[in-house]
Design an enzyme around this catalytic site. Structure first.
Site, PDB file in Angstrom:
ATOM      1  N   CYS A  22       4.100  15.746   2.617  1.00  0.00           N
ATOM      2  CA  CYS A  22       4.081  16.992   1.861  1.00  0.00           C
ATOM      3  C   CYS A  22       5.390  17.071   1.076  1.00  0.00           C
ATOM      4  O   CYS A  22       6.473  17.108   1.674  1.00  0.00           O
ATOM      5  CB  CYS A  22       3.946  18.168   2.817  1.00  0.00           C
ATOM      6  SG  CYS A  22       3.895  19.736   1.933  1.00  0.00           S
ATOM      7  N   GLY A  23       5.281  17.069  -0.246  1.00  0.00           N
ATOM      8  CA  GLY A  23       6.484  17.050  -1.087  1.00  0.00           C
ATOM      9  C   GLY A  23       7.216  18.375  -1.072  1.00  0.00           C
ATOM     10  O   GLY A  23       8.437  18.412  -0.871  1.00  0.00           O
ATOM     11  N   HIS A  24       6.475  19.474  -1.266  1.00  0.00           N
ATOM     12  CA  HIS A  24       7.172  20.762  -1.234  1.00  0.00           C
ATOM     13  C   HIS A  24       7.732  20.979   0.162  1.00  0.00           C
ATOM     14  O   HIS A  24       8.820  21.554   0.336  1.00  0.00           O
ATOM     15  CB  HIS A  24       6.235  21.918  -1.657  1.00  0.00           C
ATOM     16  CG  HIS A  24       5.536  22.581  -0.507  1.00  0.00           C
ATOM     17  ND1 HIS A  24       4.277  22.215  -0.078  1.00  0.00           N
ATOM     18  CD2 HIS A  24       5.951  23.567   0.336  1.00  0.00           C
ATOM     19  CE1 HIS A  24       3.947  22.960   0.971  1.00  0.00           C
ATOM     20  NE2 HIS A  24       4.936  23.788   1.238  1.00  0.00           N
ATOM     21  N   HIS A  63      -7.414  16.128  -1.427  1.00  0.00           N
ATOM     22  CA  HIS A  63      -6.717  16.997  -2.385  1.00  0.00           C
ATOM     23  C   HIS A  63      -7.340  16.787  -3.771  1.00  0.00           C
ATOM     24  O   HIS A  63      -7.502  15.635  -4.200  1.00  0.00           O
ATOM     25  CB  HIS A  63      -5.228  16.662  -2.483  1.00  0.00           C
ATOM     26  CG  HIS A  63      -4.424  17.003  -1.265  1.00  0.00           C
ATOM     27  ND1 HIS A  63      -4.503  16.292  -0.093  1.00  0.00           N
ATOM     28  CD2 HIS A  63      -3.506  17.985  -1.053  1.00  0.00           C
ATOM     29  CE1 HIS A  63      -3.667  16.823   0.797  1.00  0.00           C
ATOM     30  NE2 HIS A  63      -3.051  17.847   0.242  1.00  0.00           N
ATOM     31  N   ASP A  79      -2.280  25.129  -3.823  1.00  0.00           N
ATOM     32  CA  ASP A  79      -0.827  24.990  -3.762  1.00  0.00           C
ATOM     33  C   ASP A  79      -0.190  25.913  -4.802  1.00  0.00           C
ATOM     34  O   ASP A  79      -0.538  25.856  -5.978  1.00  0.00           O
ATOM     35  CB  ASP A  79      -0.463  23.525  -4.041  1.00  0.00           C
ATOM     36  CG  ASP A  79       0.932  23.179  -3.571  1.00  0.00           C
ATOM     37  OD1 ASP A  79       1.796  24.076  -3.595  1.00  0.00           O
ATOM     38  OD2 ASP A  79       1.162  22.025  -3.195  1.00  0.00           O
ATOM     39  N   CYS A 138       2.931  20.922  -6.278  1.00  0.00           N
ATOM     40  CA  CYS A 138       2.499  19.930  -5.278  1.00  0.00           C
ATOM     41  C   CYS A 138       3.272  18.616  -5.458  1.00  0.00           C
ATOM     42  O   CYS A 138       3.028  17.860  -6.414  1.00  0.00           O
ATOM     43  CB  CYS A 138       0.988  19.675  -5.352  1.00  0.00           C
ATOM     44  SG  CYS A 138       0.408  18.696  -3.945  1.00  0.00           S
ATOM     45  N   GLY A 139       4.157  18.363  -4.496  1.00  0.00           N
ATOM     46  CA  GLY A 139       5.012  17.165  -4.614  1.00  0.00           C
ATOM     47  C   GLY A 139       4.225  15.866  -4.547  1.00  0.00           C
ATOM     48  O   GLY A 139       4.460  14.941  -5.342  1.00  0.00           O
ATOM     49  N   THR A 140       3.279  15.789  -3.600  1.00  0.00           N
ATOM     50  CA  THR A 140       2.497  14.542  -3.507  1.00  0.00           C
ATOM     51  C   THR A 140       1.515  14.466  -4.681  1.00  0.00           C
ATOM     52  O   THR A 140       1.226  13.381  -5.188  1.00  0.00           O
ATOM     53  CB  THR A 140       1.769  14.444  -2.150  1.00  0.00           C
ATOM     54  OG1 THR A 140       1.046  15.658  -1.906  1.00  0.00           O
ATOM     55  CG2 THR A 140       2.746  14.213  -1.016  1.00  0.00           C
TER      56      THR A 140
HETATM   57  O1  PYC Z   1       3.797  19.474  -2.047  1.00  0.00           O
HETATM   58  O2  PYC Z   1       2.876  17.577  -1.440  1.00  0.00           O
HETATM   59  C1  PYC Z   1       2.896  18.793  -1.479  1.00  0.00           C
HETATM   60  C2  PYC Z   1       1.813  19.542  -0.815  1.00  0.00           C
HETATM   61  C3  PYC Z   1       0.727  19.029  -0.167  1.00  0.00           C
HETATM   62  C4  PYC Z   1      -0.007  20.103   0.301  1.00  0.00           C
HETATM   63  C5  PYC Z   1       0.640  21.254  -0.071  1.00  0.00           C
HETATM   64  N1  PYC Z   1       1.758  20.895  -0.753  1.00  0.00           N
END
Ligand code: PYC
Length: 322
Positions: A94-96, A218, A244, A248-250
């Site tokens: 999870c990036g965030h 996702h 999100d 979303c980081g990923t």
């Molecule tokens: O930021 O990767 C992300 C992420 C994945 C699910 C919610 N945020």
């Protein structure tokens, strides 16, 4: 007090990264033993689901929340191991959340401005803390797996998208290619949620998966940015059907991998990704030793709660609602 003898307490630090919440469990979580983080994640998923539900679901949490359980790292070069989870199960990266964990460690005075490493179930993610609220993560290598995959979506019609890995599996669709779809905005969230739910169902029905048959959990719509200085705006449906609030980081890593594959973004070039609420991540990538795409994602997070969750054995909703 005798009546409270079996009440258990869990200390959590809440933060949000670009609007998307993270709840870091700092004490009171289950002991997952040792070994690789991916193995501990499986142990957490199979033996501690009540704990996950009690931390994430109402009345203590919400569907949008992502949990982060800290666990001792296997690799001594890492500050901590981390297992991410949400309203329906565990997520591999999870990036965030990684930015939220770093900012939380700074709040707890367990990390200083500078570099630290997080051990996740899919690899080590390094984080550069620029200040107590700003961090850049270097994500796991990301790649496009399939491009231009066509699916027939109930009530929407034919939709084309790319399957890409950014630490989770994504199906990325250009929102402007779907005539019936409104522009990406907070007001259109219900409609975007419904369309992406249907796309996800179509992928499952038509057997479109990530590598090794892994479910694509996702769905990412992207379209034009609203701010003049951003490159794109997105909407990401997460596995538990919450969207999100951050870019979303990923998901941004998966997008970067697609742009790189199309020759539309060069190593070191910035890509400013907006979310549907207008928050943003600044992303770029470098090439690894084998030519792989290694995205970095910069964003801001703020601690917004330092709380003790209480689980009372007499509480009928101690394990959450639903
Ligand atoms: O930021 O990767 C992300 C992420 C994945 C699910 C919610 N945020």
């Amino acid at each position: 007090m005798a009546w409270g003898a079996r009440v258990s307490e869990v200390r959590v630090i809440d933060s949000h990264t670009a609007g998307e919440p993270t709840r870091v469990v700092v004490s009171g979580g289950p002991d997952l033993g040792d070994g690789p983080i991916a193995e501990r994640l499986r142990r957490f998923a199979s033996h501690h689901d009540d704990f996950r539900r009690s931390v994430i679901l109402e009345p203590r949490g919400s569907d949008a929340l992502v949990g982060a359980l800290l666990t001792p790292p296997e690799d001594p070069a890492c500050a901590t191991g981390v297992i991410f989870f949400n309203n329906v199960g565990c997520i591999s990266m999870c990036g965030h959340g990684a930015i939220g964990v770093a900012v939380t460690l700074a709040y707890l005075e367990q990390a200083d401005v500078g570099e630290l490493r997080l051990e996740t179930s899919v690899g080590v993610v390094s984080v550069l803390l620029h200040s107590p609220n700003e961090a850049t993560i270097e994500n796991v290598p990301s790649y496009r797996f399939r491009s231009g995959v066509a699916v027939e979506v109930e009530g929407v019609g034919a939709v084309r998208g790319d399957v890409a890995w950014g630490g989770n599996w994504f199906f990325l669709v250009d929102a402007t290619s779907i005539d019936s779809l409104a522009a990406i905005s907070l007001e259109s969230a219900p409609e975007l949620t419904e369309a992406t739910r249907r796309i996800k169902a179509a992928l499952a029905r038509q057997g479109v998966t990530g590598r090794d048959g892994v479910e694509i959990d996702h769905i990412e719509l992207f379209g034009p940015a609203v701010s003049a200085d951003a490159d794109s705006r997105n909407f990401v449906l997460c596995p538990g059907e919450a969207y999100d609030r951050s870019p979303c980081g990923t998901g941004t890593s998966a997008k970067i991998a697609c742009l790189a594959a199309d020759g539309e973004l060069q190593p070191g070039e910035d890509w400013v990704q907006e979310s549907l609420i207008g928050s943003r991540f600044v992303a770029r990538y470098r090439r690894g030793d084998q030519g792989e795409i290694i995205p970095s994602i910069a964003g801001e997070a703020f601690v917004c709660g330092d709380t003790t969750l209480i689980r009372n054995p007499r509480d009928p909703f101690r394990n959450g609602i639903g």
